[in-house]
Design an enzyme around this catalytic site. Structure first.
Site, PDB file in Angstrom:
ATOM      1  N   GLU A 104      28.374 -38.146 -75.726  1.00 27.54           N
ATOM      2  CA  GLU A 104      28.307 -39.206 -76.744  1.00 27.54           C
ATOM      3  C   GLU A 104      29.562 -40.092 -76.668  1.00 27.54           C
ATOM      4  O   GLU A 104      29.493 -41.298 -76.917  1.00 27.54           O
ATOM      5  CB  GLU A 104      28.122 -38.629 -78.147  1.00 27.54           C
ATOM      6  CG  GLU A 104      26.878 -37.759 -78.354  1.00 27.54           C
ATOM      7  CD  GLU A 104      25.548 -38.404 -77.984  1.00 27.54           C
ATOM      8  OE1 GLU A 104      25.515 -39.590 -77.610  1.00 27.54           O
ATOM      9  OE2 GLU A 104      24.522 -37.691 -78.039  1.00 27.54           O
ATOM     10  N   TYR A 113      32.703 -50.953 -73.024  1.00 28.00           N
ATOM     11  CA  TYR A 113      32.739 -51.593 -71.693  1.00 28.00           C
ATOM     12  C   TYR A 113      31.833 -52.841 -71.674  1.00 28.00           C
ATOM     13  O   TYR A 113      32.216 -53.894 -71.164  1.00 28.00           O
ATOM     14  CB  TYR A 113      32.289 -50.547 -70.673  1.00 28.00           C
ATOM     15  CG  TYR A 113      32.286 -50.954 -69.216  1.00 28.00           C
ATOM     16  CD1 TYR A 113      33.413 -51.501 -68.603  1.00 28.00           C
ATOM     17  CD2 TYR A 113      31.153 -50.721 -68.418  1.00 28.00           C
ATOM     18  CE1 TYR A 113      33.402 -51.814 -67.245  1.00 28.00           C
ATOM     19  CE2 TYR A 113      31.134 -51.035 -67.075  1.00 28.00           C
ATOM     20  CZ  TYR A 113      32.251 -51.585 -66.488  1.00 28.00           C
ATOM     21  OH  TYR A 113      32.228 -51.897 -65.152  1.00 28.00           O
ATOM     22  N   GLU A 177      17.521 -39.565 -81.479  1.00 27.61           N
ATOM     23  CA  GLU A 177      17.625 -39.561 -80.018  1.00 27.61           C
ATOM     24  C   GLU A 177      16.253 -39.541 -79.341  1.00 27.61           C
ATOM     25  O   GLU A 177      16.131 -39.943 -78.191  1.00 27.61           O
ATOM     26  CB  GLU A 177      18.442 -38.357 -79.551  1.00 27.61           C
ATOM     27  CG  GLU A 177      19.858 -38.383 -80.096  1.00 27.61           C
ATOM     28  CD  GLU A 177      20.719 -37.268 -79.541  1.00 27.61           C
ATOM     29  OE1 GLU A 177      20.474 -36.099 -79.887  1.00 27.61           O
ATOM     30  OE2 GLU A 177      21.646 -37.565 -78.775  1.00 27.61           O
TER      31      GLU A 177
HETATM   32 MN    MN Z   1      22.683 -38.151 -77.503  1.00 28.29          MN
HETATM   33 FE    FE Z   2      24.042 -40.731 -76.722  1.00 29.93          FE
END
Ligand code: MN
Ligand code: FE
Length: 297
Positions: A104, A113, A177
């Site tokens: 993470e 970035y 997620e």
């Molecule tokens: Mn994750």
């Molecule tokens: Fe992630």
């Protein structure tokens, strides 16, 4: 030696392993090691600066995804470290959580970035989770579901608390997620196939590989807690979980419409919405629940 609530487990004694799946996901994560600086952003900078490569809709889609993911990654990291880790008593599962927390951090770094190389305004990107309703609703939904587990007095003792803990795991692993990341993945990878913003596209592909392992670990963890705490996964609880997945699908579809209202690269917003339903069915299957939508991919 249960995965939560084991007073007898020495948290420093990882061998012999009791949960080989945790070790397997750890090894899979390590095999996918990467950092964002390995990927050149030169083409992306050219595309972003040019006034004829990207359409206004494509720019909006990129910004919406950077806005969502930049803060969703740290919400996820905070959940692992501040809510979940403490309650996991199996050392091999903790080892995986340490690996996930590192990943993470890599994902958070990816969006730093991107902001730096494209010269984006960080105050715009990092406040989109407050200023863009379709992003704010997704984050608020997961945070609202998981808040009790963040309390310093929270314990996983007793069926009600185990269910609270499972709601947190479903909220972050399955919904955040497993569902909320996937319309964004589909959009960014579609851009990449058109040779636009290819650096970010490659970074999203690496993130997606990591996230598929996070999701697999989360599902194994949920299933193990469920098996070790019979009586927790009642019909009422399963109905509640289904309701949460349905709400999540609605929020993700709203997000897809908002991020690309006119469709993208031959894919219309409705097709992204169908993809979200297809993904949600697959998540339900991982929880041993019947499909809800039956939407083809
Ligand atoms: Mn994750
Ligand atoms: Fe992630």
């Amino acid at each position: 030696m249960p995965v939560i609530n084991s007073a007898k487990t020495d948290p420093n004694k990882i061998l012999p392993l009791h949960y080989p799946w945790a070790r397997r996901h750890y090894k899979a994560g390590v095999a996918n090691n990467w950092v964002p600086e390995e990927i050149s952003m030169q083409k992306d900078v050219e595309h972003w600066k040019s006034d004829h490569v990207l359409t206004a809709d494509e720019r909006r889609m990129v910004l919406w995804n950077l806005g969502f993911f930049s803060t969703a990654e740290s919400l996820t990291a905070n959940n692992i470290v501040l809510a979940v880790y403490h309650h996991i008593t199996a050392p091999e599962a903790r080892q995986y959580l340490l690996r996930q927390a590192y990943e993470e951090a890599i994902h958070t770094d990816t969006f730093i970035y991107c902001c730096d190389t494209l010269g984006l305004d960080p105050d715009e990107i990092y406040t989109m989770y407050e200023t863009i309703p379709s992003i704010k609703e997704k984050d608020a939904f997961v945070v609202g579901l998981t808040q009790s587990v963040f309390s310093p007095t929270f314990s996983t003792e007793g069926d009600d608390n185990v269910r609270r803990f499972l709601r947190d795991l479903v909220g972050f692993y399955v919904i955040m997620e497993g569902i909320f990341f996937y319309a964004g993945f589909a959009m960014m990878l579609a851009m990449r196939r058109q040779n636009k913003m290819v650096g970010i596209g490659e970074q999203f592909e690496f993130i997606m590989r990591d996230e598929s392992i996070h999701l697999a670990f989360g599902c194994d963890l949920i299933q193990t807690i469920r098996a070790e705490n019979p009586g927790v996964w009642t019909a009422a609880f399963e109905a509640e979980i289904l309701g949460l997945v349905e709400q999540a699908v609605t929020l993700e579809q709203r997000y897809a419409w908002d991020a690309c209202p006119n469709g993208l690269l031959g894919i219309n917003a409705e097709q992204f919405c169908q993809y979200v339903e297809h993904i949600a069915d697959r998540r339900l299957e991982r929880l041993d629940m019947p499909k809800r939508y039956g939407t083809p991919n």
